[in-house]
Design a protein around this motif. Structure first.
Motif, mmCIF file in Angstrom:
data_model
loop_
_atom_site.group_PDB
_atom_site.id
_atom_site.type_symbol
_atom_site.label_atom_id
_atom_site.label_comp_id
_atom_site.label_asym_id
_atom_site.label_seq_id
_atom_site.Cartn_x
_atom_site.Cartn_y
_atom_site.Cartn_z
ATOM 1 N N ARG A 134 6.900 5.469 -4.540
ATOM 2 C CA ARG A 134 6.151 4.242 -3.922
ATOM 3 C C ARG A 134 4.265 4.776 -5.244
ATOM 4 N NH1 ARG A 134 2.916 1.078 -4.086
ATOM 5 N NH2 ARG A 134 2.334 -0.168 -3.059
ATOM 6 N N ARG A 135 4.407 6.502 -4.150
ATOM 7 C CA ARG A 135 2.717 6.604 -4.743
ATOM 8 C C ARG A 135 2.243 6.897 -6.589
ATOM 9 N NH1 ARG A 135 -0.603 8.155 -2.332
ATOM 10 N NH2 ARG A 135 -0.164 9.158 -0.364
ATOM 11 N N ALA A 136 3.826 7.432 -7.124
ATOM 12 C CA ALA A 136 4.214 7.452 -8.213
ATOM 13 C C ALA A 136 4.281 6.414 -8.886
ATOM 14 C CB ALA A 136 5.050 8.327 -8.180
ATOM 15 N N HIS A 137 3.935 5.285 -8.409
ATOM 16 C CA HIS A 137 4.322 3.851 -9.576
ATOM 17 C C HIS A 137 3.432 3.430 -9.629
ATOM 18 C CE1 HIS A 137 4.359 -0.529 -9.248
ATOM 19 N NE2 HIS A 137 5.327 0.136 -9.659
ATOM 20 N N ASP A 138 1.933 4.038 -8.246
ATOM 21 C CA ASP A 138 0.907 3.132 -8.016
ATOM 22 C C ASP A 138 -0.073 3.939 -9.717
ATOM 23 O OD1 ASP A 138 1.208 1.557 -6.713
ATOM 24 O OD2 ASP A 138 -0.164 2.181 -5.277
ATOM 25 N N GLU A 139 0.079 5.598 -9.408
ATOM 26 C CA GLU A 139 -0.516 6.221 -9.919
ATOM 27 C C GLU A 139 0.415 5.723 -11.689
ATOM 28 O OE1 GLU A 139 0.147 10.516 -9.765
ATOM 29 O OE2 GLU A 139 -0.690 9.819 -6.993
ATOM 30 N N SER A 184 0.677 -1.139 -0.116
ATOM 31 C CA SER A 184 0.411 0.111 -0.296
ATOM 32 C C SER A 184 0.875 1.039 0.009
ATOM 33 C CB SER A 184 -1.061 -0.161 1.000
ATOM 34 O OG SER A 184 -1.793 1.893 1.320
ATOM 35 N N PRO A 185 0.797 1.918 -0.974
ATOM 36 C CA PRO A 185 1.007 3.375 -1.182
ATOM 37 C C PRO A 185 0.982 4.250 0.017
ATOM 38 C CG PRO A 185 -0.132 3.480 -2.772
ATOM 39 C CD PRO A 185 -0.163 2.265 -2.343
ATOM 40 N N GLU A 186 -0.188 4.621 1.170
ATOM 41 C CA GLU A 186 -0.586 4.875 2.396
ATOM 42 C C GLU A 186 0.474 5.056 2.992
ATOM 43 O OE1 GLU A 186 -3.045 3.798 -0.032
ATOM 44 O OE2 GLU A 186 -3.152 5.644 -1.290
ATOM 45 N N ALA A 187 0.622 3.432 2.970
ATOM 46 C CA ALA A 187 1.348 2.314 4.549
ATOM 47 C C ALA A 187 2.212 2.924 4.529
ATOM 48 C CB ALA A 187 0.412 1.054 4.070
ATOM 49 N N THR A 188 3.529 2.860 3.185
ATOM 50 C CA THR A 188 4.201 3.046 2.867
ATOM 51 C C THR A 188 4.584 4.100 3.460
ATOM 52 O OG1 THR A 188 4.263 1.081 1.073
ATOM 53 C CG2 THR A 188 6.216 2.917 1.482
ATOM 54 N N ALA A 189 3.616 5.312 3.026
ATOM 55 C CA ALA A 189 4.376 6.714 2.991
ATOM 56 C C ALA A 189 4.300 6.779 4.760
ATOM 57 C CB ALA A 189 3.421 7.432 2.551
ATOM 58 N N VAL A 222 -1.914 2.777 -12.748
ATOM 59 C CA VAL A 222 -3.165 3.249 -13.220
ATOM 60 C C VAL A 222 -2.830 3.644 -14.275
ATOM 61 C CG1 VAL A 222 -5.158 4.684 -12.488
ATOM 62 C CG2 VAL A 222 -4.092 3.547 -10.603
ATOM 63 N N ASN A 223 -2.399 4.478 -14.810
ATOM 64 C CA ASN A 223 -2.523 5.615 -15.780
ATOM 65 C C ASN A 223 -2.354 4.603 -17.179
ATOM 66 O OD1 ASN A 223 -3.219 7.886 -14.707
ATOM 67 N ND2 ASN A 223 -1.023 8.515 -14.941
ATOM 68 N N THR A 224 -1.203 3.553 -17.029
ATOM 69 C CA THR A 224 -0.768 2.524 -17.571
ATOM 70 C C THR A 224 -2.474 1.501 -18.221
ATOM 71 O OG1 THR A 224 1.557 2.189 -17.201
ATOM 72 C CG2 THR A 224 0.973 1.055 -18.523
ATOM 73 N N VAL A 225 -3.036 1.769 -17.597
ATOM 74 C CA VAL A 225 -4.123 0.416 -17.959
ATOM 75 C C VAL A 225 -5.180 1.517 -19.445
ATOM 76 C CG1 VAL A 225 -6.052 -0.513 -16.897
ATOM 77 C CG2 VAL A 225 -3.816 -0.976 -16.009
ATOM 78 N N LYS A 226 -4.363 2.451 -18.564
ATOM 79 C CA LYS A 226 -6.054 4.739 -19.078
ATOM 80 C C LYS A 226 -5.279 4.123 -20.588
ATOM 81 C CE LYS A 226 -8.054 6.140 -15.213
ATOM 82 N NZ LYS A 226 -7.634 7.503 -15.022
ATOM 83 N N GLY A 227 -3.854 4.330 -20.499
ATOM 84 C CA GLY A 227 -3.493 4.128 -21.559
ATOM 85 C C GLY A 227 -3.674 3.808 -22.843
#
Length: 158
Positions: A96-101, A18-23, A104-109
């Motif tokens: 870490r947060r940028a990786h999750d974004e 989880s990016p939030e837990a990591t942060a 998500v953006n890769t799937v949309k793209g």
């Protein structure tokens, strides 16, 4: 899941997923390191004062300072490494947060690219507009010597 059921259980596995837990975890570690940094800064200052005040009989005024420099430099390097470490923790939480974004953006793209690819494969059929019959005008082949704009069409002399 706990350590009794799974021999490969790691409490940081949940944090890493989880990016939030990591942060949050990295922020806690950074907070501890900053507290340690404050103590190290105080230690470096007090060590500097003590070592520079330690004079031996026969010293010139700068000998104590010269003896203290290697110790001061070593403590300074520790502080510099600690500051780099805390900056790296911030950066890794951001990455870490940028990786999750990015995931998500890769799937949309990919979906958008697939739609674009399908559109290019099967372009919509466009019907050609019928040419209106020209009344009383001859079909002229202008070629290179013809009018250069639509305003020149009406001013041709015969």
């Amino acid at each position: 899941m706990n350590s009794n059921n799974d021999p490969n259980y790691s409490p940081l596995r949940d944090v890493a997923q989880s990016p939030e837990a990591t942060a949050r975890y990295l922020a806690d570690v950074q907070r501890v390191l900053l507290d340690i940094g404050k103590n190290l800064e105080t230690l470096a200052h007090e060590t500097r004062v003590h070592l520079r005040d330690t004079h031996v009989e026969g010293d010139r005024w700068y000998h104590a300072r010269l003896r203290a420099l290697p110790v001061e430099k070593a403590l300074g390097n520790v502080l510099k490494s600690l500051n780099n470490l805390t900056a790296g923790l911030e950066k890794s939480a951001y990455k870490r947060r940028a990786h999750d974004e990015a995931v998500v953006n890769t799937v949309k793209g990919r979906k958008e690219k697939e739609i674009e690819r399908q559109r290019k494969k099967n372009p919509p059929k466009l019907q050609a507009a019928p040419n209106p019959p020209q009344q009383g005008a001859q079909n002229k082949n202008y070629g290179y010597g013809g009018p250069t704009s639509i305003y020149d069409l009406g001013r041709e002399s015969a």
